[in-house]
Design an enzyme around this catalytic site. Structure first.
Site, PDB file in Angstrom:
ATOM      1  CB  ILE A  14      45.635  -9.579   8.318  1.00 43.29           C
ATOM      2  CG1 ILE A  14      46.314  -8.213   8.529  1.00 43.29           C
ATOM      3  CG2 ILE A  14      46.664 -10.682   8.154  1.00 43.29           C
ATOM      4  CD1 ILE A  14      47.042  -8.068   9.863  1.00 43.29           C
ATOM      5  CG  ASP A  33      34.905 -12.938  10.274  1.00 47.10           C
ATOM      6  OD1 ASP A  33      36.051 -12.544   9.957  1.00 47.10           O
ATOM      7  OD2 ASP A  33      34.155 -12.267  11.034  1.00 47.10           O
ATOM      8  CG  ASP A  56      32.930 -16.698  18.912  1.00 43.07           C
ATOM      9  OD1 ASP A  56      34.166 -16.735  19.096  1.00 43.07           O
ATOM     10  OD2 ASP A  56      32.154 -16.052  19.641  1.00 43.07           O
ATOM     11  CB  VAL A  57      38.179 -18.799  17.095  1.00 43.47           C
ATOM     12  CG1 VAL A  57      38.261 -18.782  15.581  1.00 43.47           C
ATOM     13  CG2 VAL A  57      38.515 -17.432  17.686  1.00 43.47           C
ATOM     14  CE1 TYR A 144      45.365  -7.311  19.477  1.00 42.30           C
ATOM     15  CE2 TYR A 144      47.362  -5.982  19.667  1.00 42.30           C
ATOM     16  CZ  TYR A 144      46.510  -6.767  18.905  1.00 42.30           C
ATOM     17  OH  TYR A 144      46.803  -7.007  17.589  1.00 42.30           O
ATOM     18  CE  LYS A 148      46.943 -10.359  18.567  1.00 43.50           C
ATOM     19  NZ  LYS A 148      46.486 -11.322  17.554  1.00 43.50           N
ATOM     20  CB  THR A 178      43.083  -3.985   8.999  1.00 37.95           C
ATOM     21  OG1 THR A 178      43.209  -4.010  10.420  1.00 37.95           O
ATOM     22  CG2 THR A 178      44.324  -4.548   8.350  1.00 37.95           C
TER      23      THR A 178
HETATM   24  N1  LIG Z   1      45.939  -4.341  11.915  1.00 37.23           N
HETATM   25  C1  LIG Z   1      47.003  -4.296  12.704  1.00 37.23           C
HETATM   26  O1  LIG Z   1      47.634  -3.243  12.888  1.00 37.23           O
HETATM   27  C2  LIG Z   1      47.464  -5.547  13.400  1.00 37.23           C
HETATM   28  C3  LIG Z   1      48.730  -5.526  14.010  1.00 37.23           C
HETATM   29  C4  LIG Z   1      49.193  -6.652  14.658  1.00 37.23           C
HETATM   30  C5  LIG Z   1      48.412  -7.785  14.712  1.00 37.23           C
HETATM   31  N2  LIG Z   1      47.194  -7.799  14.119  1.00 37.23           N
HETATM   32  C6  LIG Z   1      46.395  -9.025  14.228  1.00 37.23           C
HETATM   33  O2  LIG Z   1      46.000  -9.460  12.953  1.00 37.23           O
HETATM   34  C7  LIG Z   1      44.786 -10.204  13.082  1.00 37.23           C
HETATM   35  C8  LIG Z   1      43.775  -9.694  12.058  1.00 37.23           C
HETATM   36  O3  LIG Z   1      43.480  -8.349  12.361  1.00 37.23           O
HETATM   37  P1  LIG Z   1      43.008  -7.281  11.276  1.00 37.23           P
HETATM   38  O4  LIG Z   1      43.882  -6.118  11.434  1.00 37.23           O
HETATM   39  O5  LIG Z   1      42.858  -7.909   9.951  1.00 37.23           O
HETATM   40  O6  LIG Z   1      41.593  -6.874  11.920  1.00 37.23           O
HETATM   41  P2  LIG Z   1      40.102  -6.919  11.373  1.00 37.23           P
HETATM   42  O7  LIG Z   1      39.286  -6.406  12.497  1.00 37.23           O
HETATM   43  O8  LIG Z   1      40.030  -6.258  10.031  1.00 37.23           O
HETATM   44  O9  LIG Z   1      39.827  -8.474  11.135  1.00 37.23           O
HETATM   45  C9  LIG Z   1      39.617  -9.366  12.199  1.00 37.23           C
HETATM   46  C10 LIG Z   1      38.534 -10.337  11.797  1.00 37.23           C
HETATM   47  O10 LIG Z   1      38.386 -11.296  12.850  1.00 37.23           O
HETATM   48  C11 LIG Z   1      37.018 -11.536  13.041  1.00 37.23           C
HETATM   49  N3  LIG Z   1      36.791 -12.026  14.402  1.00 37.23           N
HETATM   50  C12 LIG Z   1      36.784 -11.302  15.552  1.00 37.23           C
HETATM   51  N4  LIG Z   1      36.518 -12.104  16.590  1.00 37.23           N
HETATM   52  C13 LIG Z   1      36.349 -13.359  16.076  1.00 37.23           C
HETATM   53  C14 LIG Z   1      36.033 -14.603  16.657  1.00 37.23           C
HETATM   54  N5  LIG Z   1      35.799 -14.722  17.980  1.00 37.23           N
HETATM   55  N6  LIG Z   1      35.945 -15.684  15.851  1.00 37.23           N
HETATM   56  C15 LIG Z   1      36.142 -15.564  14.519  1.00 37.23           C
HETATM   57  N7  LIG Z   1      36.430 -14.404  13.915  1.00 37.23           N
HETATM   58  C16 LIG Z   1      36.529 -13.308  14.686  1.00 37.23           C
HETATM   59  C17 LIG Z   1      36.352 -10.181  12.804  1.00 37.23           C
HETATM   60  O11 LIG Z   1      34.970 -10.312  12.524  1.00 37.23           O
HETATM   61  C18 LIG Z   1      37.153  -9.660  11.623  1.00 37.23           C
HETATM   62  O12 LIG Z   1      36.587 -10.055  10.378  1.00 37.23           O
HETATM   63  C19 LIG Z   1      44.327 -10.046  14.541  1.00 37.23           C
HETATM   64  O13 LIG Z   1      44.720 -11.191  15.265  1.00 37.23           O
HETATM   65  C20 LIG Z   1      45.112  -8.837  15.005  1.00 37.23           C
HETATM   66  O14 LIG Z   1      45.321  -8.826  16.400  1.00 37.23           O
HETATM   67  C21 LIG Z   1      46.699  -6.703  13.458  1.00 37.23           C
END
Ligand SMILES: NC(=O)c1ccc[n+]([C@@H]2O[C@H](COP(=O)([O-])OP(=O)(O)OC[C@H]3O[C@@H](n4cnc5c(N)ncnc54)[C@H](O)[C@@H]3O)[C@@H](O)[C@H]2O)c1
Length: 235
Positions: A14, A33, A56-57, A144, A148, A178
Site C-alpha cells: 500500500i 522503509d 525504522d519508524v 495487531y 489498529k 499485499t
Molecule cells: N494488506 C492488508 O490486508 C492490510 C489491511 C489493513 C491494514 N493494512 C495496513 O496497511 C499498511 C501497509 O501494509 P501492506 O499490506 O502494504 O504490507 P507490506 O508488508 O507489503 O508493506 C509494509 C511495509 O512497511 C515496512 N515496514 C515494516 N516495519 C517498518 C518499520 N518499523 N519502519 C519502516 N517501515 C517498516 C515493510 O518493510 C514493508 O515495506 C500496514 O500498516 C498494514 O497494517 C494492510
C-alpha cells in the site's frame, strides 16, 4: 506550490502504491522503509520525484535525525502484523513489538512531521489503520487489532488537535492483496477462500487503497477526523 509527501513503509504494498499515486499527480515523495533493496527498486521506478531513506519508524533516534526537508503531507503507513499467537501465548514482548511499530512509530513520525513540515493549502495526514481495529483482528492477531484500534483513537485526537492547520484521517482497509497477507494466506486456495467472506467477492488491491489515500491528502478539503473503510463491504 509543490507538495512533498512522506510515506512510511513505502517499499512495498500500500505504501508503494501510494507513492506511485502521489508522484503521478505531480507531488514529490519521500519514501521511508526498513528495506534498502525495496527502496532502491522504488527509486528506480519513480525517478527524480522520489527520495528514499532507510528509517525504522520505531527507532526514535532514526526518526529524529531523518531528513524531512520540504515535507507538507504525511502517510503513516508502516505496519507489521506479527506472528499468529493464541491468547495463551500472548506476552508483553509480542504486544510491545507490534505497538512499537504500529502505534509508537506512528506517534514519533507524526511529531517529527509536525515540527518540520512546511505549510501547504492541503496539508494532511493519512494514518493506515485496519478493519481489525474495529473487529478485533482475526484469531491469533489480537495485538495487531488492538494496535489498529489505537490508530483510530489517535486519528481522532490528532484531527482535533491539529485543526484547522492539518487535516487528519485514517483508512481502514479490509483484506488487501499485499505481501503482509503472506503470513496468513499460506494454503494454495487461501485467496479464493478469503474472497468468499467479502461482499465484493475478492480481495482489494494496494492501488485501490492508494487512491483513497491520495483523495484524502489532496481532494478532501473539508474532511478531517474520519475513518474510511476500504474493505469491499466486509466488517
Ligand atoms: N494488506 C492488508 O490486508 C492490510 C489491511 C489493513 C491494514 N493494512 C495496513 O496497511 C499498511 C501497509 O501494509 P501492506 O499490506 O502494504 O504490507 P507490506 O508488508 O507489503 O508493506 C509494509 C511495509 O512497511 C515496512 N515496514 C515494516 N516495519 C517498518 C518499520 N518499523 N519502519 C519502516 N517501515 C517498516 C515493510 O518493510 C514493508 O515495506 C500496514 O500498516 C498494514 O497494517 C494492510
Amino acid at each position: 506550490m509543490t507538495a512533498t509527501v512522506l510515506i512510511t513503509g513505502a517499499g512495498s504494498g500500500i505504501g508503494l502504491a501510494t507513492a506511485r499515486a502521489v508522484v503521478a499527480r505531480g507531488a514529490q515523495a519521500i519514501l521511508w522503509d526498513v528495506s534498502r533493496p525495496a527502496l532502491n527498486a522504488a527509486r528506480a521506478e519513480l525517478g527524480e520525484a522520489a527520495r528514499t531513506a532507510v528509517v525504522d519508524v520505531s527507532d526514535a533516534g532514526a526518526v529524529a535525525s531523518a531528513d524531512l526537508a520540504g515535507v507538507t503531507h504525511l502517510v503513516n503507513n508502516a505496519g507489521i502484523l506479527g506472528q499468529k499467537v493464541a491468547w495463551t501465548g500472548l506476552d508483553a514482548e509480542h504486544l510491545k513489538a507490534i505497538f512499537d511499530v504500529n502505534v509508537i512509530g506512528l506517534m514519533l513520525v507524526t511529531q517529527a512531521f509536525a515540527q518540520a513540515r512546511m505549510a501547504h493549502p492541503t496539508a494532511a495526514i493519512v494514518n493506515m489503520s485496519s478493519i481489525a481495529g474495529e473487529n478485533g483482528g482475526g484469531p491469533g492477531f489480537a495485538a495487531y487489532g488492538a494496535s489498529k484500534g489505537a490508530i483510530m483513537a489517535l486519528t481522532r485526537a490528532m484531527a482535533r488537535d491539529f485543526a484547522p492547520d492539518i487535516r487528519v484521517n485514517a483508512l481502514a482497509p479490509g483484506i488487501i492483496d499485499t505481501p503482509i497477507q503472506d503470513t496468513i494466506l499460506t494454503a494454495p486456495d487461501a485467496r479464493d477462500r478469503v474472497a468468499e467472506g467479502i461482499p465484493m467477492a475478492r480481495m482489494g488491491t494496494a492501488d485501490e487503497v492508494a487512491r483513497a489515500a491520495d483523495w484524502l491528502l489532496f481532494d478532501a478539503p473539508y474532511v478531517t477526523g474520519e475513518i474510511i473503510r476500504i474493505a469491499g463491504g466486509r466488517r
